[in-house]
Design a protein around this motif. Structure first.
Motif: not given
Ligand code: ADP
Ligand code: ZN
Length: 649
Positions: A495-518
């Motif tokens: 089961x997927x679950x949130x972590x203490x880090x998730x909150x900042x992302x949901x609130x928009x306080x944290x940017x998430x950079x992702x890798x796009x597969x070439x």
């Protein structure tokens, strides 16, 4: 530290290098290490696989009076190591549990009579008082502790008997010790120094880069097919190792390769000792065999022409990954390290850590190891730079890894992350039910599946809000959030679950950079990595000569029951083919041709060259070499392997 006690000089070391091993010069730190140990100093040597660690103790053992005692966990390989030394005229023997009392007595007598240059011992031998007394009665030139990272309790190759090796110094304070390993994080480095009581040792940390290995990490879709594509397009006919986590998948994958015309064998700790020994022995002796193995395979395998190492599952640590991939390309010729990695790997490994035995501290260690491995997989920077940084070394973007050759883009995945995390949050609040990644992704994509309607998930506000990404891309988002600790898995159903880090992302306080597969990797770069590549660099005239020499080598190896590389390496045969020496004296100047091999094989080589080049001259009648009594390598590995903790698929 013991004062220098020998009358030999370093010119002896040069002499041994040239005359015995047939090499022109030392490599990297070898000379410094050799001189230090010949002078009686202790040394701790950290050097990448293929860097040339063996000479660091073999040459001092030949130069200093007495017998060099090599402690090695690799019982199954002792015979090959001894064969390789015998081939260059070094007097070597081993003592381990596979011998009968007569064989053992014979080696012991050689040792006592000073008729050995090197004696290989399994670490457990040193537990027995009789071995210690035997060593007391002979003259020891040095102790070499090979695979020294086996002393590290948190490491992946821990051997309890290694802890006992600290007594070597107490019992023989005047005998220099040299500990060697290719595993070298700061932590392991410190641990080796402490546990082996190497306080006064000089540390030699060589560069860890393996420039001839091309590192590639691809996203896992259909791993077996991807592997087959790799082998067919780049490694047809090459020898290689494929690592899988579970025993069952090694067998399935090996079968799959065989069905597709590739010669492959499975290898894992669940097979009986004889089967494993045969697999290992065939791998060393045959050309172009692929071994599909759990990590129980490979430590100390010094086959120089392994052209690729492929991982079908995520390794648990960067140390393990680097050590396993390091088995490719010891001969310095181009080789590939290829890893297929996907969402399921992260889920499985996180779950495994959560359910592992051991205290929190232990789990934290495992997590830190895994996180470093994940960071390597998800990086958009040069893989090699990241690897070297992990081992405390710096480097420049290498031009020979997938991210250098085909740079991935990064994209701002903040919104995607928010959508996914909100979905997970909503599902989590349905307390009675537990859903994995698939359900969240179906919801985001607005799919009308049976499970969606059963739980009325099409009523959720997040239903269908993620159509801008494909299912594969959403899996990439989940994987990267798991990798970066912004999402976690719980319980038996992943089961997927949130972590203490998730909150900042949901609130928009944290940017998430992702890798796009070439998009599909561009054709493999300039260097082709097939075995044929070695031949391609040869001139047209030299090619058939090289092939003739290889055929001669294969035949001789078979007759003597030794691996082909014990006779000559590919690199040496290529030199011979290109220079086409016409005399023994000329042949002797080629790197890798020492006095002993010159005497033993020189005429054969000249004859083979004569035939290949249609030179006039005598073709001596082929005289069958004496049949050596070759023993099958015996059982070596502990019964347990980390791969076994994996639940059956
Ligand atoms: P390691 O134990 O560090 O993995 P090895 O001792 O097996 O490496 O050496 C790797 C390869 O390099 C071997 O084939 C060895 O013969 C070769 N080699 C080592 N030192 C030299 C040297 N000074 N010159 C040429 N070849 C060398
Ligand atoms: Zn790179």
């Amino acid at each position: 530290m013991a004062p220098p006690e020998t009358t030999h000089t370093v010119t002896d070391a040069d002499d041994v290098l040239r005359r015995v091993f047939g090499y022109d010069s030392f490599r990297g730190a070898q000379q410094e290490i050799v001189e230090h140990v010949i002078g009686g100093g202790d040394a701790l040597v950290l050097m990448a696989t293929g860097g040339g660690k063996s000479l660091c103790y073999q040459i001092p053992a030949l130069v200093r009076p007495g017998v060099g005692v090599v402690v090695s966990p690799l019982i199954a390989l002792m015979q090959d190591q001894v064969d390789a030394l015998t081939a260059v005229g070094v007097r070597a023997g081993f003592l381990n549990s596979t011998q009968d009392p007569d064989q053992r007595r014979f080696v012991e007598q050689m040792f006592l009579a000073g008729e050995l240059d090197l004696l290989y011992l399994a670490p457990e031998r040193l537990r027995s008082e009789s071995t210690l007394q035997l060593l007391d009665r002979g003259k020891i030139s040095l102790f070499a502790i090979d695979e020294a990272h086996c002393v590290s309790q948190w490491g992946h190759d821990f051997r309890p008997d290694y802890l006992n090796l600290s007594m070597l110094h107490e019992r023989w304070p005047d005998v220099p010790r040299v500990a060697l390993t290719a595993t070298a994080t700061q932590a392991t480095h410190q641990e080796i120094a402490e546990r082996l009581n190497l306080g006064g040792a000089k540390h030699f940390v060589a560069g860890f880069d393996r420039p001839n290995i091309q590192y590639r990490i691809v996203s896992k879709a259909e791993p077996n097919k991807q592997l087959l594509e790799l082998l067919r397009s780049e490694h047809q006919g090459d020898a290689g190792i494929v690592y899988c986590m579970s025993r069952a998948s090694t067998e399935k994958t090996a079968q799959f390769l065989v069905n597709n015309g590739i010669s492959a064998l499975a290898y894992h700790a669940g097979l009986d000792a004889g089967t494993r020994a045969r697999a290992q022995s065939r791998f060393l002796r045959e050309d172009g065999l692929v071994i599909v193995a759990t990590i129980a395979f490979g430590m100390g395998i010094d086959k120089p022409d392994v052209r690729f190492v492929a991982h079908l599952d995520l390794p648990k640590s960067v140390e393990g990954y680097y050590q396993e991939t390091g088995r490719a390309g010891r001969d310095g010729l181009p080789s590939t390290a290829w890893l297929a990695y996907g969402l399921q790997d992260v889920v499985q490994q996180r779950k495994m850590i959560a359910s592992s035995d051991g205290d929190d501290n232990y789990r934290r260690q495992l997590t830190a190891h895994l996180d470093a491995m994940l960071a390597l997989c998800e990086t958009i920077e040069c893989r090699r730079v990241q690897l070297l940084n992990y081992f405390g070394q710096s480097g420049e973007p290498c031009g020979n890894c997938d991210t250098c050759l085909n740079p991935p883009e990064s994209w701002d995945g903040t919104v995607a992350a928010q959508k996914l995390l909100s979905t997970v949050y909503r599902l989590k609040s349905e307390r009675r039910q537990r859903f994995g990644a698939g359900q969240s992704i179906d919801i985001l994509l607005g799919k009308q599946t049976q499970k969606i309607s059963q739980f009325s998930h099409d009523q959720l506000s997040v239903f269908g809000i993620g159509a801008e990404l494909s299912e594969g891309e959403w899996r990439g988002v989940v994987r990267q959030l798991l990798a970066q600790g912004m999402l976690m898995v719980e319980g038996d159903y992943s089961t997927l679950a949130l972590t203490p880090e998730s909150g900042a992302v949901l609130r928009g306080d944290r940017k998430v950079l992702m890798r796009r597969e070439p998009a599909k990797a561009a054709r493999p770069p300039k260097q082709s990595r097939t075995a044929a590549a070695a031949v391609e660099e040869l001139s047209e005239e030299a090619k058939p000569v090289f092939e003739k020499l290889r055929a001669w080598r294969g035949q001789s190896a078979k007759e003597q029951g030794v691996p082909a590389y014990v006779i000559f390496h590919d690199a040496t045969l290529r030199q011979i083919a290109m220079q086409a020496p016409t005399s023994l004296q000329q042949l002797g100047t080629i790197s890798g041709v020492g006095e002993n091999k010159l005497a033993k094989y020189g005429q054969d080589i000249l004859d083979t060259l004569g035939e290949a080049l249609d030179r006039p001259g005598r073709a001596a009648p082929a005289e069958p070499p004496a049949e050596l009594d070759f023993e099958e390598p015996p059982e070596d590995y502990p019964d347990e392997e980390p791969g076994d903790y994996f639940p059956p698929e």
